[in-house]
Motif scaffolding. Structure first.
Motif, PDB file in Angstrom:
ATOM      1  N   CYS A 161       0.859  -1.186   0.000  1.00 59.79           N
ATOM      2  CA  CYS A 161       0.000   0.000   0.000  1.00 59.79           C
ATOM      3  C   CYS A 161       0.893   1.233   0.000  1.00 59.79           C
ATOM      4  O   CYS A 161       2.123   1.111  -0.075  1.00 59.79           O
ATOM      5  CB  CYS A 161      -0.938  -0.014   1.209  1.00 59.79           C
ATOM      6  SG  CYS A 161      -0.092   0.089   2.806  1.00 59.79           S
ATOM      7  N   VAL A 162       0.304   2.393   0.077  1.00 64.07           N
ATOM      8  CA  VAL A 162       1.095   3.625   0.067  1.00 64.07           C
ATOM      9  C   VAL A 162       1.018   4.351   1.406  1.00 64.07           C
ATOM     10  O   VAL A 162       1.534   5.461   1.533  1.00 64.07           O
ATOM     11  CB  VAL A 162       0.628   4.565  -1.072  1.00 64.07           C
ATOM     12  CG1 VAL A 162       0.881   3.931  -2.422  1.00 64.07           C
ATOM     13  CG2 VAL A 162      -0.842   4.934  -0.913  1.00 64.07           C
ATOM     14  N   ASP A 163       0.382   3.726   2.402  1.00 67.32           N
ATOM     15  CA  ASP A 163       0.216   4.369   3.707  1.00 67.32           C
ATOM     16  C   ASP A 163       1.402   4.086   4.607  1.00 67.32           C
ATOM     17  O   ASP A 163       2.021   3.017   4.550  1.00 67.32           O
ATOM     18  CB  ASP A 163      -1.068   3.873   4.367  1.00 67.32           C
ATOM     19  CG  ASP A 163      -2.299   4.383   3.653  1.00 67.32           C
ATOM     20  OD1 ASP A 163      -2.817   5.428   4.062  1.00 67.32           O
ATOM     21  OD2 ASP A 163      -2.721   3.750   2.675  1.00 67.32           O
ATOM     22  N   GLN A 164       1.679   5.035   5.479  1.00 67.43           N
ATOM     23  CA  GLN A 164       2.764   4.897   6.441  1.00 67.43           C
ATOM     24  C   GLN A 164       2.409   5.674   7.702  1.00 67.43           C
ATOM     25  O   GLN A 164       1.415   6.383   7.765  1.00 67.43           O
ATOM     26  CB  GLN A 164       4.069   5.444   5.849  1.00 67.43           C
ATOM     27  CG  GLN A 164       3.984   6.909   5.460  1.00 67.43           C
ATOM     28  CD  GLN A 164       5.294   7.478   4.973  1.00 67.43           C
ATOM     29  OE1 GLN A 164       6.335   7.210   5.563  1.00 67.43           O
ATOM     30  NE2 GLN A 164       5.250   8.258   3.899  1.00 67.43           N
ATOM     31  N   GLY A 165       3.251   5.492   8.755  1.00 68.44           N
ATOM     32  CA  GLY A 165       3.079   6.263   9.973  1.00 68.44           C
ATOM     33  C   GLY A 165       2.204   5.607  11.017  1.00 68.44           C
ATOM     34  O   GLY A 165       2.005   6.176  12.087  1.00 68.44           O
ATOM     35  N   PRO A 208     -15.195   0.955  -5.035  1.00 69.56           N
ATOM     36  CA  PRO A 208     -15.650  -0.036  -6.024  1.00 69.56           C
ATOM     37  C   PRO A 208     -15.045   0.151  -7.413  1.00 69.56           C
ATOM     38  O   PRO A 208     -14.782  -0.818  -8.120  1.00 69.56           O
ATOM     39  CB  PRO A 208     -17.166   0.171  -6.064  1.00 69.56           C
ATOM     40  CG  PRO A 208     -17.505   0.766  -4.742  1.00 69.56           C
ATOM     41  CD  PRO A 208     -16.333   1.621  -4.369  1.00 69.56           C
ATOM     42  N   GLU A 209     -14.798   1.401  -7.803  1.00 70.87           N
ATOM     43  CA  GLU A 209     -14.246   1.643  -9.134  1.00 70.87           C
ATOM     44  C   GLU A 209     -12.760   1.315  -9.224  1.00 70.87           C
ATOM     45  O   GLU A 209     -12.194   1.276 -10.329  1.00 70.87           O
ATOM     46  CB  GLU A 209     -14.483   3.102  -9.559  1.00 70.87           C
ATOM     47  CG  GLU A 209     -13.785   4.127  -8.703  1.00 70.87           C
ATOM     48  CD  GLU A 209     -14.591   4.600  -7.520  1.00 70.87           C
ATOM     49  OE1 GLU A 209     -14.279   5.680  -6.982  1.00 70.87           O
ATOM     50  OE2 GLU A 209     -15.548   3.888  -7.123  1.00 70.87           O
ATOM     51  N   ASP A 210     -12.119   1.088  -8.068  1.00 69.64           N
ATOM     52  CA  ASP A 210     -10.695   0.742  -8.063  1.00 69.64           C
ATOM     53  C   ASP A 210     -10.455  -0.763  -8.096  1.00 69.64           C
ATOM     54  O   ASP A 210      -9.304  -1.211  -8.027  1.00 69.64           O
ATOM     55  CB  ASP A 210     -10.012   1.343  -6.826  1.00 69.64           C
ATOM     56  CG  ASP A 210      -9.942   2.864  -6.899  1.00 69.64           C
ATOM     57  OD1 ASP A 210      -9.872   3.390  -8.025  1.00 69.64           O
ATOM     58  OD2 ASP A 210      -9.956   3.514  -5.843  1.00 69.64           O
ATOM     59  N   PHE A 230      -6.289  -4.959  -7.714  1.00 68.92           N
ATOM     60  CA  PHE A 230      -6.236  -3.549  -7.322  1.00 68.92           C
ATOM     61  C   PHE A 230      -4.791  -3.136  -7.167  1.00 68.92           C
ATOM     62  O   PHE A 230      -3.914  -3.943  -6.848  1.00 68.92           O
ATOM     63  CB  PHE A 230      -7.012  -3.300  -6.015  1.00 68.92           C
ATOM     64  CG  PHE A 230      -6.686  -4.265  -4.915  1.00 68.92           C
ATOM     65  CD1 PHE A 230      -5.613  -4.052  -4.064  1.00 68.92           C
ATOM     66  CD2 PHE A 230      -7.448  -5.419  -4.729  1.00 68.92           C
ATOM     67  CE1 PHE A 230      -5.313  -4.950  -3.044  1.00 68.92           C
ATOM     68  CE2 PHE A 230      -7.151  -6.326  -3.722  1.00 68.92           C
ATOM     69  CZ  PHE A 230      -6.081  -6.091  -2.877  1.00 68.92           C
ATOM     70  N   ASP A 231      -4.519  -1.870  -7.413  1.00 67.81           N
ATOM     71  CA  ASP A 231      -3.177  -1.308  -7.247  1.00 67.81           C
ATOM     72  C   ASP A 231      -2.937  -0.914  -5.798  1.00 67.81           C
ATOM     73  O   ASP A 231      -3.891  -0.683  -5.047  1.00 67.81           O
ATOM     74  CB  ASP A 231      -3.004  -0.076  -8.137  1.00 67.81           C
ATOM     75  CG  ASP A 231      -3.018  -0.421  -9.615  1.00 67.81           C
ATOM     76  OD1 ASP A 231      -2.456  -1.472  -9.982  1.00 67.81           O
ATOM     77  OD2 ASP A 231      -3.592   0.374 -10.400  1.00 67.81           O
TER      78      ASP A 231
END
Length: 368
Positions: A262-266, A279-281, A336-337
């Motif tokens: 994923c792109v989350d951190q912290g 849903p569109e992802d 999903f990306d």
């Protein structure tokens, strides 16, 4: 001169012994922007509008206009005008007299009134309608009359209390574009109240999402949609797939039995979290390529896409918006990306939430 035109400082509004309609709310409104107060019925959004307009008084806290405290300033002395849900036009007056009403109260010269009314009607594309009776006007035209009446007094702020709610879908969409373009041409501050998420996303420079008398999150439409701060915002703004998970480390999260980049951190290692994927992802693919394996439960055609409901082995429902068709009963894969995954903290206390919300409002928690 500061760019802040309206400021709420720790404002609470409570009626008798009921729970507060607004609960210690603080925010700032900048000049020349289109703001939307968004939330379900009873969340406090119309109360904010009434406090700004001077139709009601704060129980606790202070409200400032251009840096000056305005708690005790009467409504007719405030540089704001309101467009109401029902437009509040006078049925016995024609278009010209409806727009001129506030100017006549100010006892301006007739020549000045005529000039200002004609300018306002031209601005809202109603030039030539001066003598038309209100009962002869369509819903969209009546709204334009109400806006002309608001802008003719040259206010610094226009307040709009769900003015599109009575219109049919096609006209409502048209008026969204017209209102947004009108605000840009006027260059003044609009504060718009709605419970319609799509309306808020389409029109706003900034959105305040309210629930239970508090601002849950504020930001641009993209920020609100892509980075919801909690489950309420994620659920209320658009449609979301939300599942429980665990943050393994920065950029790596675990849910439904798998680990995904994923792109989350912290967040803390092994911290319980909630995962949001829109849903569109989600892309329909083969079981072999899919990051999730699901079974199609239902499918609806929505015109521009299919709305497909699926379930994984743990009976988590996954909603997919796709141009690809999938048959009920099919076993498919969902891809999903990493950018599609948004991670939210899970299971925090009310006090923790309030502290984090305060940090978010000051820009400290945007990268959560």
């Amino acid at each position: 001169m500061t760019n802040t035109i309206i400021e709420f400082k720790n404002v609470t509004k409570q009626y008798d012994n009921d729970s507060p309609v607004l609960d210690h709310v603080s925010f700032e409104i900048e000049r020349g922007k289109f703001y939307t107060l968004l939330g379900p019925s009873g969340c406090g959004k119309t109360t904010i509008l009434r406090l700004i307009a001077g139709f009601t008084e704060a129980s606790v806290g202070d409200i400032y206009f251009d840096g000056k405290k305005m708690n005790d300033v009467p409504a007719n002395k405030r540089q704001v005008n309101t467009v109401f849900q029902d437009y509040a036009l006078f049925p016995h007056l024609n278009v010209f007299e409806n727009v001129a009403f506030g100017l006549r109260i100010k006892k301006l010269k007739e020549s000045v009134i005529k000039q200002k009314v004609q300018e306002a009607l031209t601005f809202v594309n109603l030039a030539g309608y001066e003598n038309r009776e209100i009962r002869e006007m369509s819903g969209g035209q009546r709204q334009r009359v109400a806006i002309a009446r608001a802008i003719v007094n040259e206010p610094e702020v226009i307040l709009l209390d769900e003015p599109l709610s009575a219109l049919d879908l096609k006209l409502r969409t048209e008026m969204q574009y017209e209102l947004r373009e009108l605000q840009r041409r006027l260059g003044i501050t609009f504060i718009f109240v709605t419970h319609d998420q799509e309306e808020a996303l389409a029109m706003s420079d900034e959105i305040f999402v309210l629930n239970r008398g508090k601002i849950q999150q504020s930001g641009t439409p993209i920020d609100i949609y892509d980075e919801p701060i909690n489950r309420f915002v994620a659920d209320f703004i658009g449609e979301s797939n939300i599942v429980e998970g665990r943050m393994i480390e920065d950029y790596l999260v675990e849910f439904v039995g798998g680990r995904f980049e994923c792109v989350d951190q912290g967040l803390n290692p092994n911290e319980a979290v909630e995962i949001v994927i829109r849903p569109e992802d989600l892309e329909i693919t083969t079981k072999e390529r899919g990051k999730l394996k699901v079974k199609v439960d239902s499918q609806l055609f929505r015109g521009v896409h299919y709305e497909i409901s699926c379930y994984d082995e743990d009976q988590n429902e996954w909603l997919v918006h796709s141009t690809k068709k999938a048959n009920v009963g099919d076993e498919i894969g969902l891809y999903f990306d990493p950018e599609a995954i948004h991670v939210m903290r899970f299971g925090e206390s009310e006090a923790d939430f309030d502290r984090r919300l305060e940090a978010y409002d000051h820009g400290d928690a945007h990268e959560q």
